[in-house]
Design a protein around this motif. Structure first.
Motif, PDB file in Angstrom:
ATOM      1  N   TYR A 195       0.857  -1.272   0.249  1.00 43.38           N
ATOM      2  CA  TYR A 195      -0.187   0.140   0.020  1.00 43.38           C
ATOM      3  C   TYR A 195       1.023   1.334  -0.093  1.00 43.38           C
ATOM      4  N   ASN A 196       0.453   2.496  -0.586  1.00 46.77           N
ATOM      5  CA  ASN A 196       1.000   3.500  -0.502  1.00 46.77           C
ATOM      6  C   ASN A 196       0.627   4.189   0.745  1.00 46.77           C
ATOM      7  N   VAL A 197       1.165   5.658   0.843  1.00 43.87           N
ATOM      8  CA  VAL A 197       0.805   6.382   2.091  1.00 43.87           C
ATOM      9  C   VAL A 197      -0.528   6.739   2.183  1.00 43.87           C
ATOM     10  N   LYS A 198      -1.395   6.726   0.851  1.00 39.82           N
ATOM     11  CA  LYS A 198      -2.798   6.924   0.968  1.00 39.82           C
ATOM     12  C   LYS A 198      -3.572   5.784   1.347  1.00 39.82           C
ATOM     13  N   GLY A 199      -3.157   4.592   1.699  1.00 44.20           N
ATOM     14  CA  GLY A 199      -3.824   3.524   1.726  1.00 44.20           C
ATOM     15  C   GLY A 199      -4.351   2.856   0.932  1.00 44.20           C
ATOM     16  N   GLU A 200      -3.861   3.175  -0.384  1.00 44.34           N
ATOM     17  CA  GLU A 200      -4.240   2.603  -1.794  1.00 44.34           C
ATOM     18  C   GLU A 200      -3.240   1.171  -2.128  1.00 44.34           C
ATOM     19  N   LEU A 201      -3.967   0.284  -2.530  1.00 42.69           N
ATOM     20  CA  LEU A 201      -3.301  -1.252  -2.915  1.00 42.69           C
ATOM     21  C   LEU A 201      -2.713  -0.685  -4.165  1.00 42.69           C
ATOM     22  N   VAL A 202      -1.297  -0.900  -4.295  1.00 35.88           N
ATOM     23  CA  VAL A 202      -0.458  -0.767  -5.489  1.00 35.88           C
ATOM     24  C   VAL A 202       0.116  -1.986  -6.051  1.00 35.88           C
ATOM     25  N   LYS A 203       0.365  -3.025  -5.221  1.00 37.22           N
ATOM     26  CA  LYS A 203       1.002  -4.306  -5.827  1.00 37.22           C
ATOM     27  C   LYS A 203       0.466  -5.443  -4.966  1.00 37.22           C
ATOM     28  N   GLY A 263       9.018   7.266  -1.039  1.00 46.54           N
ATOM     29  CA  GLY A 263       8.202   7.479  -0.130  1.00 46.54           C
ATOM     30  C   GLY A 263       8.113   6.093   0.841  1.00 46.54           C
ATOM     31  N   THR A 264       7.313   6.120   1.643  1.00 48.25           N
ATOM     32  CA  THR A 264       7.095   4.990   2.572  1.00 48.25           C
ATOM     33  C   THR A 264       5.904   4.082   1.975  1.00 48.25           C
ATOM     34  N   TYR A 265       6.186   3.046   2.075  1.00 52.40           N
ATOM     35  CA  TYR A 265       5.251   1.955   1.444  1.00 52.40           C
ATOM     36  C   TYR A 265       5.124   0.930   2.718  1.00 52.40           C
TER      37      TYR A 265
END
Length: 685
Positions: A627-635, A664-666
């Protein structure tokens, strides 16, 4: 209850959960309401000393995991002593450690949150993550000396969260038990109807439960104690392994001497200093004017008085203290009514005007200043230590003793300044909210009109019976007020306590027996923490007198931290952190099936390997979600597990479409069998 998992700081959404406490995501951005399931209080009161445990269950109703941060609006004078939470089938208990210096983060929250949480909320960052649809059970315990006046004791418990949410919750509950040696003549839950209330004179109880309602009322409990039973009430207990060498015994006593043999009325020379700076605008100014009017209308016949107001400028009603005559009272009331709030806060100017007016007073009168402010000094002398020195010098130049009583209103007061000034000049510093100023001030004035014992001293027979007695020095004792004293002892015995002091310019003495037990008394198990709390308060005053960078201040700070950690009492230099597990009151849970080994390298640029160890004979896919810092699943990554052993997956820093992600932070979760773990990593290009 679902499991909770290893911590990771993530998501710029600020997921907010409401109760008496508040849970937010550690990264504070737009606020999203979510569910509080339950909020209950379990309170045990022993002779006006309350041990409060609040239990709350929060629920993550969103699709993203969060890193929960807990805030609780501790009441003034309360000290947190334990924080637990339910995680992965066990109760985890936070440790007490020196503060990391990161601050509470409250100033990042919206204003309504800041006002709800008050000036000194407790903060705790959990070393767990809260996954979607997970519950978070929190249990916080604190100890508090309950406010007392004229036989009435009040307890306020935060339950009204409508300032930040109007959501209903499944359960609200209050279970309170009060034990009092002094007869309980009245006992009420003032705020709620429908409670089961009982009182047999020495034990009283309240049981209240509500279901599926909005928590829109704080719990307000008041009980009255017999006015015919004034004296001293002692509590003591022995523990097995104290963390110091002062003795295994801990005691506290509550003293309220009977003043009925003292009938003389003391004359006062009195000044009320009123802050009328711009921040006092509105309700605070109206309450200050109401309280000032009450005091002027209730002066003793032979009192002399004056009033000073300050903002950027300073105004004195008269150039000196005047007699209490109908004409002077009328003029004073008219002057008070004309006060308006505007301008800066010139504290040094206010004292420069008020204190020299005591030049003509003598030690045969009670020379009193009541100082009322809601802010920091913004003009004149603004440095705290310089302000303290300035007031000290002014008082010394009058060559007359002055009692200084300070009232700080709202959240933006200089607590250090008001505490030091009160300590230096035989007074008290009281910090209160915006809504109760008028009542607090009028009650206070009623008490100081007739002091029971000024400049009290404390002796014990035999002399070595007790040690480490706090507070130091003992506070002045006024009509309708009490003194709560704590100390240590080594040998069980009956001792004699003697108080000596002055009242109405005559010497007074009170003597009481006190029994120091040889037993470990379960109902008094809070006494070690109460003693530590009172000692810490004394050491903090000493600390504030010093340059914080001096070696003496640094030594005091370390001593305060050591006591706080040893006794588990949170103070300004310590905080709850980490956590250790206990299996108290729970059913056994299955052993962990996987163990997170982290990722390497971290931070990374061209890619990183995420590793975990399978501890059970598992077969099937293990999923890693990033997840990225917005809480979105990226992978999403997957590996096929075939039994025990270490597994790793390589991530090249791209999303599902193969696009290279930004620095950024993941955060990631690993799901395998019935276990889910989580971690965080940093991508640097």
């Amino acid at each position: 209850m679902k499991r909770m998992f290893l911590a990771f700081a993530m998501a710029s959404l600020c997921l907010t959960l409401f109760g008496a406490g508040v849970v937010v995501n550690a990264v504070l951005n737009p606020l999203l309401n979510t569910n509080l399931r339950r909020c209950s209080y379990d309170v045990n009161v022993e002779n006006q000393i309350a041990v409060v445990t609040v239990r709350e269950v929060f629920f993550n109703q969103y699709n993203s995991p969060i890193a929960p941060r807990y805030y609780y609006p501790l009441p003034d004078g309360a000290s947190a002593t334990q924080l637990r939470w339910f995680w992965n089938g066990i109760w985890m208990e936070a440790n007490v450690s020196a503060s990391g210096g990161g601050g509470s983060g409250v100033n990042q929250l919206p204003y309504n949150y800041q006002t709800y949480l008050g000036p000194h909320p407790l903060k705790f960052d959990f070393n767990t993550s809260l996954l979607p649809s997970d519950n978070l059970s929190i249990e916080l315990t604190y100890v508090q000396l309950l406010p007392y006046a004229y036989g009435n004791v009040d307890l306020l418990l935060r339950n009204n969260s409508t300032q930040i949410s109007y959501a209903s919750i499944q359960t609200q509950a209050l279970d309170l038990t009060l034990h009092s040696v002094r007869t309980i003549t009245g006992f009420q839950l003032l705020s709620h109807t429908g409670a089961d209330v009982g009182n047999d004179g020495h034990t009283a109880t309240i049981h209240y439960h509500a279901f599926n309602q909005i928590p829109n009322l704080d719990y307000q409990v008041r009980y009255a104690l017999s006015a015919e039973e004034l004296g001293l009430w002692a509590m003591s207990t022995m523990i097995t392994s104290p963390p110091d060498t002062y003795g295994h015994g801990f005691f506290s006593f509550i003293a309220e001497p009977d003043p009925s043999n003292i009938t003389q009325v003391i004359n006062k020379v009195f000044t009320l200093i009123i802050d009328r700076s711009g921040s006092m605008y509105g309700n605070k100014m109206q309450q200050a004017k109401s309280a000032a009017s009450y005091i002027v209308n209730h002066l003793n016949d032979e009192d002399r008085f004056n009033l000073v107001s300050f903002a950027t400028d300073v105004t004195s009603l008269w150039t000196g203290h005047q007699q209490n005559t109908p004409a002077n009272v009328s003029q004073a009331l008219s002057w008070i009514n004309g006060l308006t709030a505007t301008g800066l806060t010139n504290i040094s100017g206010a004292f420069s005007t008020a204190v020299p007016q005591f030049d003509t007073a003598s030690d045969s009168t009670a020379n009193i200043i009541i100082f009322l402010t809601d802010g920091q000094a913004t003009t004149g002398i603004t440095n705290t230590q310089q302000l303290v020195n300035h007031v000290d010098n002014l008082v010394n130049q009058t060559e007359t003793g002055v009692f200084l009583f300070n009232f700080g209103i709202g959240n933006d007061v200089n607590r250090q300044l008001l505490t030091l000034l009160a300590t230096h000049h035989s007074g008290l510093a009281t910090f209160l909210g915006d809504s109760n100023l008028n009542q607090v001030l009028t009650d206070f004035y009623n008490s100081i009109q007739n002091p029971v014992m000024l400049n009290p001293t404390f002796t014990v027979s035999p002399p070595d019976a007790v040690a480490e007695v706090y507070p130091q020095p003992l506070p002045n004792l006024y009509l309708g007020k009490q003194m709560i004293v704590s100390g240590r002892y080594s040998q069980p015995q009956t001792a004699s306590i003697t108080f000596s002091g002055q009242a109405y310019n005559q010497q007074v003495t009170y003597q009481y027996p006190i029994y120091l037990t040889e037993d470990s008394v379960a109902t008094f198990s809070f006494l070690p923490k109460l003693w530590a709390k009172q000692k810490i308060e004394k050491l903090l005053v000493d600390y504030y007198l010093l340059d914080p960078n001096s070696s003496a201040a640094l030594e005091l700070k370390q001593e305060i931290i050591s006591i706080s950690v040893a006794y588990g009492v949170i103070c300004v230099f310590t905080e709850f952190s980490g956590g250790t597990g206990t299996d108290e009151d729970i059913q056994p849970t299955p052993a962990a099936q996987i163990k997170l080994l982290g990722n390497f390298p971290n931070p990374f640029g061209r890619g990183t390997s995420i590793r975990f160890n399978v501890l059970a004979d598992l077969k099937g896919p293990a999923l890693i979600k990033i997840y990225n810092v917005k809480g979105e699943l990226v992978k999403v990554l997957a590996v096929n597990v075939r039994g025990k052993g270490v597994h790793e997956l390589f991530w090249d820093g791209t999303d599902q479409l193969g696009k290279l992600l930004t620095s950024g932070t993941y955060c990631y979760t690993i799901s395998c069998g019935s276990t889910v773990l989580a971690g965080k990593m940093t991508l640097l290009k």
